[in-house]
Scaffold this motif. Sequence first.
Motif, mmCIF file in Angstrom:
data_model
loop_
_atom_site.group_PDB
_atom_site.id
_atom_site.type_symbol
_atom_site.label_atom_id
_atom_site.label_comp_id
_atom_site.label_asym_id
_atom_site.label_seq_id
_atom_site.Cartn_x
_atom_site.Cartn_y
_atom_site.Cartn_z
ATOM 1 N N UNK A 146 0.846 -1.201 0.000
ATOM 2 C CA UNK A 146 0.000 0.000 0.000
ATOM 3 C C UNK A 146 0.884 1.255 0.000
ATOM 4 N N UNK A 147 1.936 1.246 0.820
ATOM 5 C CA UNK A 147 2.880 2.371 0.865
ATOM 6 C C UNK A 147 3.605 2.531 -0.469
ATOM 7 N N UNK A 148 4.019 1.397 -1.070
ATOM 8 C CA UNK A 148 4.703 1.458 -2.360
ATOM 9 C C UNK A 148 3.767 2.018 -3.424
ATOM 10 N N UNK A 149 2.512 1.594 -3.415
ATOM 11 C CA UNK A 149 1.534 2.114 -4.382
ATOM 12 C C UNK A 149 1.390 3.626 -4.230
ATOM 13 N N UNK A 150 1.323 4.108 -2.999
ATOM 14 C CA UNK A 150 1.217 5.553 -2.758
ATOM 15 C C UNK A 150 2.467 6.275 -3.250
ATOM 16 N N UNK A 151 3.628 5.692 -3.020
ATOM 17 C CA UNK A 151 4.868 6.309 -3.487
ATOM 18 C C UNK A 151 4.937 6.331 -5.011
ATOM 19 N N UNK A 152 4.513 5.258 -5.650
ATOM 20 C CA UNK A 152 4.495 5.222 -7.114
ATOM 21 C C UNK A 152 3.576 6.314 -7.664
ATOM 22 N N UNK A 153 2.422 6.491 -7.062
ATOM 23 C CA UNK A 153 1.504 7.558 -7.502
ATOM 24 C C UNK A 153 2.155 8.928 -7.350
ATOM 25 N N UNK A 154 2.845 9.139 -6.239
ATOM 26 C CA UNK A 154 3.486 10.435 -5.975
ATOM 27 C C UNK A 154 4.666 10.691 -6.912
ATOM 28 N N UNK A 155 5.400 9.645 -7.267
ATOM 29 C CA UNK A 155 6.596 9.787 -8.104
ATOM 30 C C UNK A 155 6.291 9.784 -9.605
ATOM 31 N N UNK A 156 5.080 9.380 -9.980
ATOM 32 C CA UNK A 156 4.728 9.238 -11.389
ATOM 33 C C UNK A 156 4.908 10.555 -12.141
ATOM 34 N N UNK A 157 5.535 10.469 -13.303
ATOM 35 C CA UNK A 157 5.806 11.636 -14.151
ATOM 36 C C UNK A 157 4.943 11.540 -15.407
ATOM 37 N N UNK A 158 3.747 12.165 -15.412
ATOM 38 C CA UNK A 158 2.844 12.041 -16.557
ATOM 39 C C UNK A 158 3.473 12.489 -17.872
ATOM 40 N N UNK A 159 4.353 13.483 -17.822
ATOM 41 C CA UNK A 159 4.975 13.965 -19.061
ATOM 42 C C UNK A 159 5.855 12.904 -19.709
ATOM 43 N N UNK A 160 6.324 11.932 -18.936
ATOM 44 C CA UNK A 160 7.129 10.838 -19.479
ATOM 45 C C UNK A 160 6.245 9.726 -20.055
ATOM 46 N N UNK A 161 4.926 9.837 -19.851
ATOM 47 C CA UNK A 161 4.011 8.783 -20.284
ATOM 48 C C UNK A 161 3.225 9.148 -21.537
ATOM 49 N N UNK A 162 3.646 10.203 -22.233
ATOM 50 C CA UNK A 162 2.962 10.585 -23.472
ATOM 51 C C UNK A 162 3.091 9.430 -24.473
ATOM 52 N N UNK A 163 1.962 8.957 -24.976
ATOM 53 C CA UNK A 163 1.961 7.875 -25.959
ATOM 54 C C UNK A 163 2.173 6.489 -25.384
ATOM 55 N N UNK A 164 2.274 6.377 -24.066
ATOM 56 C CA UNK A 164 2.509 5.081 -23.433
ATOM 57 C C UNK A 164 1.175 4.426 -23.094
ATOM 58 N N UNK A 165 1.063 3.160 -23.413
ATOM 59 C CA UNK A 165 -0.104 2.369 -23.038
ATOM 60 C C UNK A 165 0.414 0.986 -22.682
ATOM 61 N N UNK A 166 0.580 0.735 -21.378
ATOM 62 C CA UNK A 166 1.104 -0.559 -20.969
ATOM 63 C C UNK A 166 0.549 -0.966 -19.613
ATOM 64 N N UNK A 167 0.541 -2.253 -19.399
ATOM 65 C CA UNK A 167 0.111 -2.843 -18.146
ATOM 66 C C UNK A 167 1.315 -3.584 -17.573
ATOM 67 N N UNK A 168 1.733 -3.182 -16.385
ATOM 68 C CA UNK A 168 2.938 -3.711 -15.761
ATOM 69 C C UNK A 168 2.572 -4.350 -14.430
ATOM 70 N N UNK A 169 3.058 -5.554 -14.220
ATOM 71 C CA UNK A 169 2.869 -6.221 -12.928
ATOM 72 C C UNK A 169 4.193 -6.173 -12.180
ATOM 73 N N UNK A 170 4.144 -5.731 -10.924
ATOM 74 C CA UNK A 170 5.310 -5.733 -10.055
ATOM 75 C C UNK A 170 5.087 -6.800 -8.991
#
Length: 112
Positions: free
Chosen positions: A4-28
């Motif tokens: 749960x903490x990692x998920x919150x950190x991933x949301x906070x660290x996410x850089x939307x500008x780096x995701x232009x044109x990206x469409x992927x599903x990633x399992x960690x």
Amino acid sequence: MTTHDLAAELRARFRPEAAVGVDMLVRLDVSDHDHLLLRISDCGLTVTHGMQTPDVTFRFADLTTATSIIRGQSDAIEAFMNGHFSADGYLMMAFKLMELFGSRSLPPTPND
């Protein structure tokens, strides 16, 4: 730290500008029994525990290793070479994943 903490950190660290044109599903996979599913699409991020078939699965020895690599505190290549980090699918997506979350645990994305 929990997933749960990692998920919150991933949301906070996410850089939307780096995701232009990206469409992927990633399992960690962060342990033998726990995982996060990241849907990256239209410059957005959704983090769940879903069971959909991902484009790539990244497996970490444990939650501490996953957190350390995402934060850029550990070298992903060294973790890979020591068997603490692996991928099932397109391994080059690891470079994009690190870019999306501002991690410096891998060198810059190679040019194709």
